[in-house]
Design a protein around this motif. Structure first.
Motif, PDB file in Angstrom:
ATOM      1  N   ILE A  46       0.838  -1.202   0.000  1.00  0.00           N
ATOM      2  CA  ILE A  46       0.000   0.000   0.000  1.00  0.00           C
ATOM      3  C   ILE A  46       0.877   1.259   0.000  1.00  0.00           C
ATOM      4  O   ILE A  46       0.505   2.298  -0.525  1.00  0.00           O
ATOM      5  CB  ILE A  46      -0.952  -0.025   1.221  1.00  0.00           C
ATOM      6  CG1 ILE A  46      -2.027  -1.108   1.006  1.00  0.00           C
ATOM      7  CG2 ILE A  46      -1.598   1.331   1.469  1.00  0.00           C
ATOM      8  CD1 ILE A  46      -2.840  -1.444   2.231  1.00  0.00           C
ATOM      9  N   ALA A  47       2.069   1.125   0.541  1.00  0.00           N
ATOM     10  CA  ALA A  47       2.965   2.284   0.705  1.00  0.00           C
ATOM     11  C   ALA A  47       4.088   2.312  -0.335  1.00  0.00           C
ATOM     12  O   ALA A  47       5.200   2.752  -0.025  1.00  0.00           O
ATOM     13  CB  ALA A  47       3.536   2.277   2.117  1.00  0.00           C
ATOM     14  N   GLY A  48       3.831   1.842  -1.540  1.00  0.00           N
ATOM     15  CA  GLY A  48       4.839   1.953  -2.601  1.00  0.00           C
ATOM     16  C   GLY A  48       5.686   0.707  -2.817  1.00  0.00           C
ATOM     17  O   GLY A  48       6.652   0.727  -3.581  1.00  0.00           O
ATOM     18  N   GLY A  49       5.314  -0.374  -2.155  1.00  0.00           N
ATOM     19  CA  GLY A  49       6.117  -1.600  -2.207  1.00  0.00           C
ATOM     20  C   GLY A  49       6.156  -2.281  -3.571  1.00  0.00           C
ATOM     21  O   GLY A  49       7.087  -3.042  -3.844  1.00  0.00           O
ATOM     22  N   LEU A  50       5.163  -2.004  -4.409  1.00  0.00           N
ATOM     23  CA  LEU A  50       5.163  -2.674  -5.717  1.00  0.00           C
ATOM     24  C   LEU A  50       6.297  -2.137  -6.595  1.00  0.00           C
ATOM     25  O   LEU A  50       6.921  -2.884  -7.342  1.00  0.00           O
ATOM     26  CB  LEU A  50       3.805  -2.530  -6.406  1.00  0.00           C
ATOM     27  CG  LEU A  50       2.643  -3.154  -5.605  1.00  0.00           C
ATOM     28  CD1 LEU A  50       1.324  -2.999  -6.348  1.00  0.00           C
ATOM     29  CD2 LEU A  50       2.907  -4.615  -5.285  1.00  0.00           C
ATOM     30  N   ASP A  51       6.580  -0.842  -6.458  1.00  0.00           N
ATOM     31  CA  ASP A  51       7.734  -0.295  -7.188  1.00  0.00           C
ATOM     32  C   ASP A  51       9.040  -0.823  -6.590  1.00  0.00           C
ATOM     33  O   ASP A  51       9.989  -1.108  -7.318  1.00  0.00           O
ATOM     34  CB  ASP A  51       7.722   1.241  -7.152  1.00  0.00           C
ATOM     35  CG  ASP A  51       6.603   1.799  -8.021  1.00  0.00           C
ATOM     36  OD1 ASP A  51       6.196   1.102  -8.961  1.00  0.00           O
ATOM     37  OD2 ASP A  51       6.137   2.917  -7.734  1.00  0.00           O
ATOM     38  N   LEU A  52       9.061  -0.967  -5.271  1.00  0.00           N
ATOM     39  CA  LEU A  52      10.250  -1.539  -4.633  1.00  0.00           C
ATOM     40  C   LEU A  52      10.468  -2.974  -5.122  1.00  0.00           C
ATOM     41  O   LEU A  52      11.605  -3.395  -5.344  1.00  0.00           O
ATOM     42  CB  LEU A  52      10.127  -1.517  -3.099  1.00  0.00           C
ATOM     43  CG  LEU A  52      11.289  -2.175  -2.346  1.00  0.00           C
ATOM     44  CD1 LEU A  52      12.607  -1.420  -2.589  1.00  0.00           C
ATOM     45  CD2 LEU A  52      11.004  -2.247  -0.838  1.00  0.00           C
TER      46      LEU A  52
END
Ligand SMILES: O=C(O)c1cc(=O)[nH]c(=O)n1[C@@H]1O[C@H](COP(=O)(O)O)[C@@H](O)[C@H]1O
Length: 234
Positions: A46-52
């Motif tokens: 939810i906090a940008g982990g997919l880009d990470l």
């Protein structure tokens, strides 16, 4: 570089349960080469982990996307296909037959391993009864492991205390991944069905998932090294 070999390192998945990408990146940087496999779950996704996830894959790490999908077949199939497209190594779905079959279709032809979450490690028999289930933990895990095999997915997530039974159902080629792992003396937190890293491997797990024993440790590098040393001896 860690003293343990790559095969052992590949058996430990560190859960990046953090509220933001910066905190997760700081741990990844600190752990360096000693950890090769990371889990990105609900909070970090939810906090940008997919880009990470994409960055980690680009840097040569393996990524376990722990989204525990459960939706209508079309939605799950397309989500699994999207994860496969991003080069994710493991994706979780809840171990319901329709859901697992849909994810298997979405992952078909890719190296993505779909794993069915059998019964969460924070649940015991009385939690299942409260949720309206007729069967206890052992019978539910047994049934779901069999249904995972029938659905044609790679394997399951189960507690280390279920791993021997699940291994017997899935056979040597099935994937058995166990969270709920605690080194001796570690804080148990909200987990209910736990074992040590060595016990999990001895029971038949391919890989273990560890979060707080590493992320909440005063010295995460030393904590990860100690778990790897235990796995190397298991
Ligand atoms: O699918 C999972 O990874 C999972 C399934 C399960 O039954 N229990 C479980 O704890 N997990 C995850 O494994 C990790 C365990 O974290 P720690 O309890 O901090 O080691 C968390 O990220 C959980 O979301």
């Amino acid at each position: 570089m860690s003293l343990v070999d790559a095969k052992v390192r590949d058996r430990m998945i560190v859960a990046l349960d953090y509220p933001n990408v910066g905190a997760a990146e700081a741990l990844v940087w600190q752990l360096g080469d000693i950890v090769s496999f990371y889990k990105i779950g609900l909070e970090l996704s939810i906090a940008g982990g997919l880009d990470l996830a994409a960055d980690l894959i680009g840097a040569g790490k393996k990524v376990f996307l722990d989204l525990k999908l459960h939706d209508i077949g079309n939605t799950v199939e397309r989500a699994a296909a999207a994860a496969a497209e991003r080069g994710v190594h493991i994706l979780t779905v809840h171990a319901y037959p329709q859901t697992m079959a849909a994810a298997a279709r979405g992952a078909k032809g890719s190296p993505l391993e779909v794993l069915g979450v059998t019964v969460l490690t924070s649940y015991d028999d009385s939690d299942l009864a409260t949720a309206g289930y007729r069967m206890g933990v052992t019978d539910t895990v047994r049934m779901r492991a069999g249904q995972a095999r029938e659905a044609g997915i790679a394997g399951v997530i189960c507690a280390p205390t279920d791993a021997a039974m699940v291994r017997a159902i899935l056979g040597p080629d099935g994937r058995v991944v166990t969270p709920g792992v605690r080194p001796k003396g570690a804080d148990v937190g909200d987990q209910k069905r736990i074992a040590t890293p060595a016990e999990a491997i001895a029971a038949g797990a391919d890989r273990i998932v560890v979060g707080r024993p590493v992320t909440a440790a005063e010295d995460p590098v030393a904590a990860a090294e100690a778990i790897l040393a235990e796995l190397a001896g298991a």
